[in-house]
Enzyme design. Structure first.
Site, PDB file in Angstrom:
ATOM      1  N   SER A  12       0.800  -1.213   0.000  1.00  0.00           N
ATOM      2  CA  SER A  12       0.000   0.000   0.000  1.00  0.00           C
ATOM      3  C   SER A  12       0.837   1.269   0.000  1.00  0.00           C
ATOM      4  CB  SER A  12      -0.902   0.010   1.236  1.00  0.00           C
ATOM      5  OG  SER A  12      -0.116   0.098   2.419  1.00  0.00           O
ATOM      6  N   VAL A  15       3.935   1.328   6.157  1.00  0.00           N
ATOM      7  CA  VAL A  15       4.979   0.561   6.827  1.00  0.00           C
ATOM      8  C   VAL A  15       4.571  -0.883   7.087  1.00  0.00           C
ATOM      9  CG1 VAL A  15       4.232   1.245   9.158  1.00  0.00           C
ATOM     10  CG2 VAL A  15       6.628   0.609   8.743  1.00  0.00           C
ATOM     11  N   SER A  17       2.597  -3.029   5.335  1.00  0.00           N
ATOM     12  CA  SER A  17       2.746  -3.890   4.157  1.00  0.00           C
ATOM     13  C   SER A  17       4.207  -3.996   3.733  1.00  0.00           C
ATOM     14  CB  SER A  17       1.883  -3.380   3.006  1.00  0.00           C
ATOM     15  OG  SER A  17       2.282  -2.082   2.586  1.00  0.00           O
ATOM     16  N   CYS A 101     -14.740  -3.428   1.768  1.00  0.00           N
ATOM     17  CA  CYS A 101     -13.595  -3.530   0.861  1.00  0.00           C
ATOM     18  C   CYS A 101     -12.863  -4.851   1.059  1.00  0.00           C
ATOM     19  CB  CYS A 101     -12.650  -2.358   1.071  1.00  0.00           C
ATOM     20  SG  CYS A 101     -11.236  -2.369  -0.062  1.00  0.00           S
ATOM     21  N   GLY A 126      -0.782  -6.530   5.258  1.00  0.00           N
ATOM     22  CA  GLY A 126      -0.219  -5.898   6.442  1.00  0.00           C
ATOM     23  C   GLY A 126      -1.209  -5.729   7.575  1.00  0.00           C
ATOM     24  N   CYS A 207     -10.272   6.780   2.319  1.00  0.00           N
ATOM     25  CA  CYS A 207      -9.240   7.306   1.425  1.00  0.00           C
ATOM     26  C   CYS A 207      -9.792   8.146   0.278  1.00  0.00           C
ATOM     27  CB  CYS A 207      -8.403   6.162   0.868  1.00  0.00           C
ATOM     28  SG  CYS A 207      -9.237   5.149  -0.373  1.00  0.00           S
TER      29      CYS A 207
END
Length: 389
Positions: A12, A15, A17, A101, A126, A207
């Site tokens: 993504s 940190v 992932s 999602c 992650g 997002c």
């Protein structure tokens, strides 16, 4: 059981992932970094920093010397996540886009693309969660289902957001950072030469909204329908609003001209009225029961959970909340009546009732409506700081 060699790791630009991909490579897996595009940035002006995230994801893959791939799921996200989100807000619900999602994109089309198109043996993300088959699926058995377990870092646990994932995907999913504290994840990133990524702030909020206010964003998709703020105690109109989609249960209203703060107790999509209660600890904001849709069980449905039968389970509806005890009663329509041992503040239709057995996340069901509030039950005992006493 086929040995796992190739893992497609969702990248993504963050940190978690990045460290997941690093740990996988350290374990000797063939790792492919897979960056997912869910929102068409060309259609929006004030969206999230998608381009920057892609650059960071590419940087991580280049640094780790693993292939970087990009996959577009804009259509799937629009149809299965965003459309449900808008429909829910129009009905006076507050949907959870993260749950949607994960269910309809990350552990659906993303998983299928990784396995079928890239030829991966498993995927990794992650997320702060654990798989009962092990951090790297080392204990996976062909004829045995797996469980979704809470992460070691209880403050970062994300099992609530994963509570609707299908078993077939979970059986082939690794959570490399699920056994670590967030602080250790950042340390590992620095040790791996990814200090730039370690210093990034965690992504927050939805997002696709970007830097805009939620009310401005949602008005682009839902026509505003003005309505009244109605005092739940007196039945009197105490203000006006521009649409129920702007508010959620428990939210402060900021009604002008009032000497005390009012909070949302109920929204009516038919009349556009919003019932409001004076004070954050008002009994109208507390509920000890709710009705849900038919549940999704991650492993399998609990034994003997037939119509009329009752289960004793652990419950949460927000990922930062501690688990609380509840009973779940199976209803004729397949749904569940959830009864809490203690009332909780601002249980919100559209969110998910997530069920646990200790550290095992069993699954979840969407809240359709609440039972009567403590105010409706005339239990006007003192409520303080979100705890009904």
């Amino acid at each position: 059981m086929k040995s796992i060699k190739h893992v497609a790791c969702g990248i993504s630009g963050g940190v978690d992932s990045a460290v997941s991909a690093y740990l996988l490579k350290q374990k000797g897996f063939q790792v492919t970094g897979l960056f997912m595009v869910n929102w068409d940035l060309r259609n929006e002006v004030g969206v999230c920093t998608g381009d920057g995230d892609k650059e960071d994801a590419q940087y991580v893959c280049d640094h780790l010397k693993i292939p970087f791939k990009e996959v577009n799921f804009v259509k799937e996200y629009w149809n299965d996540v965003f459309s449900q989100l808008i429909c829910g807000y129009e009905k006076g619900l507050t949907p959870n886009p993260d749950v949607l999602c994960n269910k309809f994109v990350k552990f659906g089309p993303f998983y299928q693309h990784a396995i079928q198109r890239l030829g991966a043996d498993a995927i990794a993300t992650g997320h702060y969660a654990r798989n009962s088959a092990g951090q790297y699926l080392e204990n996976l058995r062909e004829d045995t289902n797996v469980d979704l377990l809470c992460s070691v870092d209880q403050w970062k646990d994300q099992t609530l957001f994963l509570s609707q994932v299908p078993q077939v995907s979970l059986r082939h999913t690794m959570f490399p950072v699920g056994g670590l504290l967030k602080s250790r994840v950042r340390e590992i990133a620095c040790e791996a030469g990814l200090a730039k990524i370690a210093k990034k702030r965690d992504s927050m909020g939805i997002c696709f909204i970007g830097k805009r206010h939620f009310q401005d964003f949602i008005d682009d998709y839902i026509e505003p329908h003005p309505g009244n703020f109605v005092d739940v105690e007196t039945g009197k109109v105490v203000g006006r609003h521009q649409g129920i989609q702007h508010f959620t249960i428990g939210q402060r209203t900021h009604i002008a001209g009032l000497n005390k703060a009012f909070f949302v107790a109920h929204r009516c999509s038919q009349t556009q009225d919003i019932l409001v209660a004076k004070g954050t600890g008002h009994p109208a904001l507390f509920f000890d029961s709710m009705f849900t849709t038919s549940p999704h069980w991650i492993n399998q449905a609990p034994k003997h959970f037939t119509v009329g039968n009752v289960l004793e389970l652990d419950f949460r509806f927000q990922h930062v909340h501690p688990l609380v005890k509840c009973t779940a009663t199976r209803l004729d329509d397949g749904g569940i009546l959830v009864t809490l041992r203690e009332p909780m503040r601002a249980i919100t239709p559209g969110q998910y009732a997530v069920f646990y057995d200790g550290e095992r996340c069993l699954g979840s069901a969407q809240v359709i409506r609440n039972g009567p509030s403590m105010f409706e039950l005339n239990q006007n005992a003192h409520i303080q700081t979100g705890v009904y006493t």
